[in-house]
Structures are given as structure tokens and as C-alpha cells.
Design an enzyme around this catalytic site. Structure first.
Site, PDB file in Angstrom:
ATOM      1  N   ALA A  64      30.221  75.116  54.348  1.00 53.82           N
ATOM      2  CA  ALA A  64      31.145  74.883  55.279  1.00 53.82           C
ATOM      3  C   ALA A  64      31.905  73.724  54.694  1.00 53.82           C
ATOM      4  O   ALA A  64      31.486  72.802  54.155  1.00 53.82           O
ATOM      5  CB  ALA A  64      30.672  74.635  56.472  1.00 53.82           C
ATOM      6  N   GLY A 107      26.932  77.249  53.658  1.00 49.76           N
ATOM      7  CA  GLY A 107      27.547  78.424  54.463  1.00 49.76           C
ATOM      8  C   GLY A 107      27.802  79.571  53.073  1.00 49.76           C
ATOM      9  O   GLY A 107      27.878  80.719  53.614  1.00 49.76           O
ATOM     10  N   GLU A 110      24.857  81.375  52.706  1.00 50.95           N
ATOM     11  CA  GLU A 110      24.878  82.224  54.057  1.00 50.95           C
ATOM     12  C   GLU A 110      25.743  83.477  53.949  1.00 50.95           C
ATOM     13  O   GLU A 110      25.438  84.590  54.462  1.00 50.95           O
ATOM     14  CB  GLU A 110      24.937  81.267  55.344  1.00 50.95           C
ATOM     15  N   GLU A 130      22.330  71.696  53.501  1.00 45.74           N
ATOM     16  CA  GLU A 130      22.795  70.944  54.792  1.00 45.74           C
ATOM     17  C   GLU A 130      21.886  69.666  55.093  1.00 45.74           C
ATOM     18  O   GLU A 130      22.422  68.761  55.505  1.00 45.74           O
ATOM     19  CB  GLU A 130      22.813  71.805  55.852  1.00 45.74           C
TER      20      GLU A 130
END
Ligand code: CAA
Length: 256
Positions: A64, A107, A110, A130
Site C-alpha cells: 500500500a 498489499g 496480498e 507491515e
């Protein structure tokens, strides 16, 4: 230039390319909105039979976008409702192949795990870092990763934020196949092409049953499988597939 590039390679295979090279394809809100819109449209496009998602040589996606999150509070994060943007990817009924070179982190990892098949280059790196920036995965990293590789491998990645190589990822079940870096996209497209030649109703049923079944009891999942299996016997493609086998010719599937 748009944050994602969409290319219809033939009417049946679509290539979706993340396009933020200066940020290692970090997933900012704009990119996710475009991905959501793209996957919603592809889900409904009757011609499309397989989707390949990729990045560039340096990164599939490095997570992200930290620059967009650094100053946010929890209510702001809640109101961003990112899960609504992941949903069209998670619920896409067409097979998705992730072609991964470089970093697939946070992300990005993911996003790769939203795919049904992951082809990785020898130098690809996977990770859920993260924890190193004070948070935890928020788009399936604790759940999809654990289901894919088991608690002990997942916990090591999640709690240390360490990256793993493509080979390690493949050995633990996070990657379908490792190929030389410059063959990743070709291999993904080759598999996509192969899938487009399969009977689409069977393809869709397999994806639906595998995804729904993994969160159900074995008994319920086997019932889902049985019902989908039986359903396919009313398809023209089942008659075509078995007929072609018996007549010793190649089948030609119509999707009905
Ligand atoms: N968000 C925003 N920008 C990012 C980014 C990210 N996740 N990852 C890389 N970038 C940017 C860098 O800021 C840099 O931009 P500038 O040149 O403008 O400074 C550019 O991409 C190149 O990155 P680096 O200079 O850091 O490249 P490097 O080769 O030295 O390191 C890396 C590569 C190890 C991947 C490093 O960039 C890195 O650690 N990135 C962050 C990885 C990360 O923590 N991801 C998880 C994010 S949180 C998340 O993903 C949560 C969620 O989904 C819910």
C-alpha cells in the site's frame, strides 16, 4: 499515464499492468479504484476468460502507498473502506494469474494472493513487512497467507517482516511456479491461453468451489463440489468434451 494499463491480448485474455514505476507500483487509492473498476468490468465481460495481472521488472507492487497512510487516523482509514475496493478482485469469477517480478510486499503480496495462480521470476521477493512500519496486514495477509502456507511459515513472515525468495515461496506453497525473470509474463500468458481453451463453465465452477470450499467444513465443501460436478452434466460443453474424447478429436467449447 494511467496507474494501470489494460490490454486485451485477444478477446479472451486481458493483461492488467500496474503502472507506478517511480513508486515501485505502491498501491495508492487511485490505483485501487482503477483496479476495482477494471475487475468489475472484466467480471461482467462475457468474452474474457482469463486475466493476467503484472507489474514491471522491479516490482509487482511494494505494498500500500505508505505516503498516503502515514498521517491517517483510524476513523479516516475506516471511512476509506478499502475492503470495497478489494472486493471486485476477490470476487472476480474469472481465473486470475499473477505474473510477479521483483517486490511483492504488503498489499502487493496480498494482491498476488488474490490471484488463482502465481508465476514468479527467480529474483522475485515476497513479504508482509507491515510490522516494520508499525502496522499489520489489512488486505488478507494474516488469513490468505496462513491458509496458503500454514501457521508457522506465515507467522515467521508476519512477525519479522522478512522477505522470502521466489523459490522459498514456491516451496512453501505461496507460488505456483518459478521461472527465469524474463519468462514470467510469457509463461503466465501461455497458461492463460491454455485456460481459455477449457470449458468456461467448468473453469468458473472450479474457481467458485475451491474458494468457497476452503472456508467450509470438508463435508460441506465436498457437497459443493458434488453439486457443481453434477450441474456440469447439463452443459453442452460436457457433451462436447466427452464426445470429442470418444471420437478421438479435439473438443471445441462454447461456454454453454
Ligand atoms: N509506499 C509508497 N512509496 C513506496 C513504497 C510504498 N509501499 N515502496 C516504495 N516506495 C517508493 C519509495 O518511497 C521511493 O520513492 P522516492 O524515490 O520518491 O523516495 C521509490 O518507491 C523507490 O523505493 P526505494 O528507494 O525505497 O527503493 P529500494 O530499492 O531502496 O527499496 C523496498 C525497495 C525494499 C521495496 C523499499 O522501497 C520498501 O521497503 N518499501 C516499503 C515496503 C512496505 O513496507 N510495504 C508495506 C506497506 S503497508 C501495506 O501494504 C499495508 C496494506 O496493504 C494494508
Amino acid at each position: 499515464m494511467s496507474e494501470i494499463l489494460i490490454e486485451k491480448l485477444d478477446s479472451r485474455v486481458v493483461l492488467v499492468k500496474l503502472n507506478r514505476p517511480d513508486a515501485l507500483n505502491a498501491l495508492n487509492i487511485k490505483t485501487r479504484q482503477l483496479l476495482a473498476k477494471c475487475f468489475s468490468a472484466l467480471s461482467e465481460d462475457k468474452e474474457v476468460r482469463c486475466i493476467v495481472i503484472t507489474g514491471n521488472a522491479s516490482a509487482f507492487a511494494a505494498g500500500a502507498d505508505i505516503k498516503e497512510m502515514a498521517g491517517a487516523g483510524s476513523i479516516e482509514m475506516l471511512l476509506r473502506n478499502m475492503n470495497l475496493l478489494w472486493k471486485p478482485v476477490a470476487e472476480c469469477p474469472k481465473p486470475i494469474i499473477a505474473a510477479v517480478n521483483g517486490y511483492a510486499l504488503g498489499g502487493g503480496c496480498e494482491l498476488a494472493m488474490h490471484a488463482d495462480i502465481i508465476i514468479a521470476g527467480e529474483n522475485a521477493k515476497f513479504g508482509q513487512p507491515e510490522i516494520r512500519v508499525g502496522i499489520m496486514p489489512g488486505a488478507g495477509g494474516t488469513q490468505r497467507l496462513t491458509r496458503a502456507v500454514g501457521k508457522y511459515k506465515a507467522m515467521k513472515m508476519l512477525l519479522t517482516g522478512e522477505m522470502i525468495s521466489a523459490r522459498e515461496a514456491c516451496d512453501m506453497g505461496l507460488v505456483s511456479e518459478v521461472v527465469p525473470d524474463d519468462e514470467v509474463l510469457n509463461r503466465a500468458l501461455q497458461l492463460a491461453k491454455k485456460i481459455t481453451l477449457m470449458p468456461p463453465l467448468a473453469v468458473a465452477q472450479i474457481k467458485e468451489v475451491v474458494l468457497a470450499g476452503q472456508d467450509a467444513s470438508l463435508e460441506t465443501a465436498l457437497m459443493l463440489e458434488r453439486k457443481a460436478f453434477q450441474l456440469l452434466f447439463d452443459s453442452e460443453d460436457q457433451k462436447e468434451g466427452m464426445g470429442a474424447f470418444l471420437e478421438k478429436r479435439k473438443p471445441s467449447y462454447c461456454g454453454r
